[in-house]
Design an enzyme around this catalytic site. Structure first.
Site, PDB file in Angstrom:
ATOM      1  N   HIS A  54      -5.048  -5.532   6.988  1.00 24.52           N
ATOM      2  CA  HIS A  54      -6.070  -4.876   6.180  1.00 24.52           C
ATOM      3  C   HIS A  54      -7.212  -5.824   5.801  1.00 24.52           C
ATOM      4  CE1 HIS A  54      -4.121  -0.936   5.839  1.00 24.52           C
ATOM      5  NE2 HIS A  54      -3.011  -1.640   6.022  1.00 24.52           N
ATOM      6  N   ASN A  68      10.619  -0.897  -9.602  1.00 23.50           N
ATOM      7  CA  ASN A  68      10.124  -2.259  -9.789  1.00 23.50           C
ATOM      8  C   ASN A  68       9.299  -2.587  -8.553  1.00 23.50           C
ATOM      9  OD1 ASN A  68       9.551  -4.924 -10.202  1.00 23.50           O
ATOM     10  ND2 ASN A  68      11.651  -5.641 -10.110  1.00 23.50           N
ATOM     11  N   SER A 120      -4.166  -1.295   0.340  1.00 22.45           N
ATOM     12  CA  SER A 120      -3.095  -2.093   0.932  1.00 22.45           C
ATOM     13  C   SER A 120      -3.616  -3.489   1.243  1.00 22.45           C
ATOM     14  CB  SER A 120      -2.595  -1.447   2.230  1.00 22.45           C
ATOM     15  OG  SER A 120      -1.719  -2.326   2.920  1.00 22.45           O
ATOM     16  N   GLY A 175       0.810  -1.204   0.000  1.00 23.56           N
ATOM     17  CA  GLY A 175       0.000   0.000   0.000  1.00 23.56           C
ATOM     18  C   GLY A 175       0.844   1.255   0.000  1.00 23.56           C
ATOM     19  N   SER A 176       1.978   1.216   0.674  1.00 23.94           N
ATOM     20  CA  SER A 176       2.882   2.372   0.666  1.00 23.94           C
ATOM     21  C   SER A 176       3.414   2.631  -0.737  1.00 23.94           C
ATOM     22  CB  SER A 176       4.046   2.129   1.632  1.00 23.94           C
ATOM     23  OG  SER A 176       3.573   1.958   2.953  1.00 23.94           O
TER      24      SER A 176
END
Length: 444
Positions: free
Chosen positions: A228, A296, A223, A95-96
């Site tokens: 989550h 990547n 995320s 998620g970051s």
């Protein structure tokens, strides 16, 4: 030869069937054992919820050595786009990373009105750090506004004061499964020619004005960390409303290359060796043309196989989360020692946690309460980073703060949340509600 191949295929299918059966049996035998993300005697604030199908999908993907991004990632992206009503989704490794990709996309020079270095970006004072980090990483200035009392989300009434001639975007997260009125934020963004990134990492399954949270931003993020709503251990996703932004996200995720072929695919454009680009030899292989400074950040097919299974359970998970929240609410709604967080009118949460602030009537301070909860077998967390402007990451950084952020400061000092995730039973919730009330009202 044909007879041998048919025999081999038949034997492979037989082995696969046996493995599926044994994996399901293994799951049933081990599902109650303790892991890092599941401690049976402890009421964790969040955790992964896997069934035998999730485990089987992971095993079959590993058996096929689907260890990089491929067909399963594409299938998951399509399923997720349909679920949250966005044109495209681009899966990534966290998620970051999704937040980083979303912001980097809007800084791409190929976009009209792209975000430029030094631009201002409106955000909330109560966020997880990686909602705000890309703003700083790309040389922009966070404009920090306070949150709504008893809700904890971006205060929409502060947007008018926050916007300036240098503002180019709004980037904020739905807090702990309770969405803000993203429809109103999008209206404001459109009126002021701003980009809107909707961080939906904590709120998959929630709705705003009967539309899925995550469907209002020009870009939205998710995320898939174990805490989550659905999980593959690690993982994330950027969803886009336009083909242009989706193309940029995908390019940035995949090293910044210009080619749009999927892994293992060649020559989708039917002109792989026909390109003519300044500085490169004529016919230079288009698979190795890089038009952006990228990363990547890809997801593996193994993760995607698990997520496709988890995606089928989003509605069930949301119902259990909201049921668990209601049980805690029944114990604490009339407790003088706390102020409970609730949701904005016109929204339906998919609760990530049960959040409350202690008042002067509480017998324990927040620190004392957290320690007592741990000793009672109940995990708790503060609300993200509290007032994020007070965190060390902001020291020496350029930012603009709207007002004194009194609600964020109160949250930093007095707020707490406990779990409601589907791995907690109704019995767990009744124990938690009773124990929390006792500690707040009696101190023991």
């Amino acid at each position: 030869m044909t007879h041998v191949n048919n025999f081999e295929y038949s034997r492979i299918a037989e082995i696969q069937s046996q493995i599926r059966h044994l994996t399901a049996e293994y799951h049933d035998l081990t599902k109650d054992r303790a892991t890092r993300h599941r401690r049976p005697e402890f009421k964790m604030p969040a955790g992964a919820c896997f069934d035998d199908r999730d485990r089987t999908e992971a095993v079959m993907a590993a058996l096929d050595l689907e260890l990089t991004g491929g067909r399963s990632v594409v299938e998951f992206e399509r399923g997720l786009s349909e679920k949250i009503k966005m044109r495209s989704s681009i899966a990534c490794n966290s998620g970051s990373s999704a937040n980083l990709l979303a912001f980097a996309t809007l800084c791409d020079p190929s976009l009209d009105n792209h975000i430029k270095k030094g631009a201002e970006v409106i955000t909330s004072a109560v966020e997880f750090p990686t909602t705000v980090a890309p703003i700083l990483q790309y040389g922009c200035v966070p404009v920090v506004v306070d949150v709504e009392p008893q809700i904890g989300n971006l205060n929409l009434d502060a947007l008018e004061e926050a916007v300036s001639s240098r503002t180019q975007a709004i980037m904020s997260a739905h807090t702990l499964g309770s969405p803000f009125r993203a429809d109103h934020v999008r209206e404001f963004a459109d009126l002021n020619n701003l980009w809107f990134i909707e961080d939906n990492c904590d709120s998959l399954g929630a709705t705003v004005a009967e539309r899925p949270a995550g469907s209002f931003g020009h870009l939205s993020t998710l995320s898939f960390y174990p805490a989550h709503h659905i999980t593959s251990g690690e993982g994330g996703c950027v969803s886009a409303q336009s083909v242009q932004t989706a193309t940029i996200v995908r390019s940035l995720r995949d090293w910044g290359r210009d080619c749009w072929c999927s892994p293992g695919e060649d020559n989708r454009c039917m002109s792989r060796f026909d390109w003519r680009l300044p500085g490169l030899p004529d016919g230079f292989d288009h698979k190795y043309v890089f038009t952006r400074v990228g990363f990547n950040l890809k997801m593996s097919d193994l993760q995607a196989r698990v997520l496709m299974s988890q995606l089928q359970k989003v509605d069930t998970f949301t119902e259990r989360r909201n049921r668990n929240w209601e049980i805690l609410y029944s114990y604490l709604h009339d407790c003088r020692g706390v102020i409970l967080f609730t949701n904005a009118e016109g929204t339906r949460p998919s609760w990530f946690g049960f959040t409350f602030m202690l008042t002067n009537h509480s017998k324990l301070s927040r620190r004392q309460l957290q320690i007592a909860l741990e000793q009672s077998g109940i995990g708790s967390r503060v609300v993200f980073a509290g007032n994020i402007t007070a965190q060390p990451m902001f020291r020496g950084r350029q930012m603009r703060i709207i007002g004194d952020l009194p609600v964020a400061n109160r949250i930093a000092r007095d707020a707490l949340w406990v779990g409601v995730y589907p791995g907690l039973s109704e019995e767990d919730m009744h124990y938690m509600g009773c124990r929390i009330r006792s500690l707040i009202t009696e101190g023991n």
